[in-house]
Motif scaffolding. Structure first.
Motif, short mmCIF file in Angstrom:
data_model
loop_
_atom_site.label_atom_id
_atom_site.label_comp_id
_atom_site.label_asym_id
_atom_site.label_seq_id
_atom_site.Cartn_x
_atom_site.Cartn_y
_atom_site.Cartn_z
N PHE A 286 17.42 -14.93 -13.33
CA PHE A 286 16.55 -14.57 -14.45
C PHE A 286 17.33 -13.71 -15.43
O PHE A 286 17.81 -12.63 -15.07
N ASP A 287 17.44 -14.16 -16.67
CA ASP A 287 18.11 -13.39 -17.71
C ASP A 287 17.12 -12.42 -18.35
O ASP A 287 15.97 -12.77 -18.63
N ALA A 288 17.59 -11.21 -18.59
CA ALA A 288 16.79 -10.18 -19.26
C ALA A 288 17.51 -9.78 -20.54
O ALA A 288 18.30 -8.84 -20.56
N ILE B 185 6.21 -12.25 -13.07
CA ILE B 185 7.31 -12.89 -12.35
C ILE B 185 7.78 -12.00 -11.21
O ILE B 185 7.94 -12.45 -10.06
N ILE B 186 8.02 -10.74 -11.53
CA ILE B 186 8.52 -9.81 -10.51
C ILE B 186 7.52 -9.66 -9.37
O ILE B 186 7.89 -9.66 -8.19
N GLU B 187 6.25 -9.54 -9.71
CA GLU B 187 5.22 -9.38 -8.68
C GLU B 187 5.12 -10.61 -7.79
O GLU B 187 4.94 -10.49 -6.57
N THR C 9 18.27 -13.30 -8.50
CA THR C 9 19.34 -12.52 -9.13
C THR C 9 18.99 -12.32 -10.60
O THR C 9 18.65 -13.29 -11.29
N PHE C 10 19.08 -11.08 -11.07
CA PHE C 10 18.69 -10.73 -12.43
C PHE C 10 19.93 -10.37 -13.24
O PHE C 10 20.67 -9.45 -12.88
N HIS D 101 14.14 -16.98 -17.32
CA HIS D 101 14.10 -15.73 -18.09
C HIS D 101 12.91 -14.88 -17.67
O HIS D 101 11.84 -15.40 -17.37
N VAL D 102 13.14 -13.57 -17.69
CA VAL D 102 12.10 -12.62 -17.33
C VAL D 102 11.63 -11.89 -18.59
O VAL D 102 11.18 -10.75 -18.54
N THR D 103 11.72 -12.58 -19.71
CA THR D 103 11.49 -11.98 -21.03
C THR D 103 10.15 -12.45 -21.59
O THR D 103 10.11 -13.38 -22.39
N GLU D 104 9.13 -11.81 -21.20
CA GLU D 104 7.75 -12.27 -21.39
C GLU D 104 7.45 -12.81 -22.79
O GLU D 104 6.98 -13.94 -22.93
#
Length: 314
Positions: free
Chosen positions: A104-106, A129-131, A141-142, A271-274
């Motif tokens: 996951f890209d931040a 996503i994290i939850e 892997t972030f 991606h973890v970029t809401e």
């Protein structure tokens, strides 16, 4: 051909919005390194995507952690290579077994920070996503930008505190390392090494499962960009499964993109970029179910790549 057209559509939409979109193309050229990791020539590629903002924006870590692997041993950091050597470019792991890596890209650019400050965007940290990953005990892997970490210190601390999560480097401010990288502002060549080194320092302060993996913004890199990383002893990680989640307006195309490409050893780019990848949390449960149906198991990137590259290869 359909997927290529879909990526082009996403890029066009992103450019209209004033931001880029992560797209990956590759030529299929592969070779096996002496470490057992499959690599390809540098892919053609992409632009910005998005991280998130919510339960965050609090002070930095109170007790800097010791960088290293999950045991805190700084001599065994996954992805570490001998400083002074050109970093390998890893596309996926060996095509044996049943492990795949969810990455996951931040991202965080100055433009994204402006969106947050002005209230135009609520969050670039997708906590759903994290939850979900925490609840289902799924390894991931972030790839963190330094500015995302500084904006979301408490979220970063949470990621570092999970023994199933690995932390990696996605540059400090998501600037382009090549001249043509989907409208991303370009970082000066003289600042490339220090930018990546600074980000490792920012991320390492949080401890947890540290790595020496680096992912270029937009996956854009060339010979000079790789040479700039030589002093840092890192491994460049691209990926062979591009989800197309940035700026997607529905979750089903994301799921199809992942499940149609995934194989044993795959490195899946999400991606973890809401705000910039709003459908990823809806797609993720279906991706996990589809992986299970294919007898594929998510694992930390270092395991998928065969335990990571040795810290001091011969």
């Amino acid at each position: 051909m359909f997927l290529k057209k879909f990526h082009v559509f996403l890029l066009a939409a992103a450019l209209v919005a004033g931001v880029g979109v992560a797209v990956l193309a590759w030529d299929g050229g592969q070779r096996l390194t002496e470490t057992g990791a499959w690599v390809t020539r540098a892919p053609v590629t992409s632009g910005p995507d998005g991280p998130g903002d919510d339960p965050t924006s609090r002070p930095a870590p109170d007790a800097p952690g010791r960088p290293g692997d999950s045991t805190g041993n700084p001599g065994r950091i996954p992805g570490a290579t001998r400083p002074g050597t050109r970093p390998p470019v890893v596309d996926h792991g060996p095509r044996t077994g049943n492990k795949v890596a969810l990455t996951f890209d931040a991202d965080m650019t100055d433009a994204m920070l402006y969106q947050l400050r002005t209230g135009r965007v609520r969050s670039y940290a997708n906590m759903r996503i994290i939850e979900l990953l925490e609840r289902e005990e799924v390894p991931a892997t972030f790839f963190l930008t330094g500015k995302w970490v500084e904006r979301y210190p408490e979220v970063t601390r949470r990621l570092a505190g999970n023994p199933r999560f690995e932390l990696a480097n996605h540059s400090y401010g998501h600037l382009a390392f090549t001249s043509d990288c989907y409208n991303l502002p370009r970082i000066p060549a003289a600042q490339m090494t220090s930018d990546v080194a600074r980000t490792f320092e920012v991320v390492e302060a949080y401890g947890g499962r540290q790595t020496r993996y680096f992912r270029f913004p937009g996956l854009c890199h060339d010979g000079p960009a790789l040479a700039a990383l030589a002093p840092l002893g890192t491994t460049v990680v691209d990926g062979d499964v591009v989800s197309g989640d940035p700026f997607a307006t529905a979750w089903r195309p994301i799921v199809r993109a992942v499940l149609s490409q995934v194989k044993p050893g795959s490195v899946i780019v999400l991606h973890v970029t809401e705000a910039n990848a709003a459908m990823t949390d809806e797609a993720l449960p279906h991706i996990l179910a589809g992986l299970a149906e294919r007898n594929l198991t998510p694992a930390p990137l270092s395991e998928v790549l065969g335990g990571g590259l040795p810290a001091d290869p011969a």
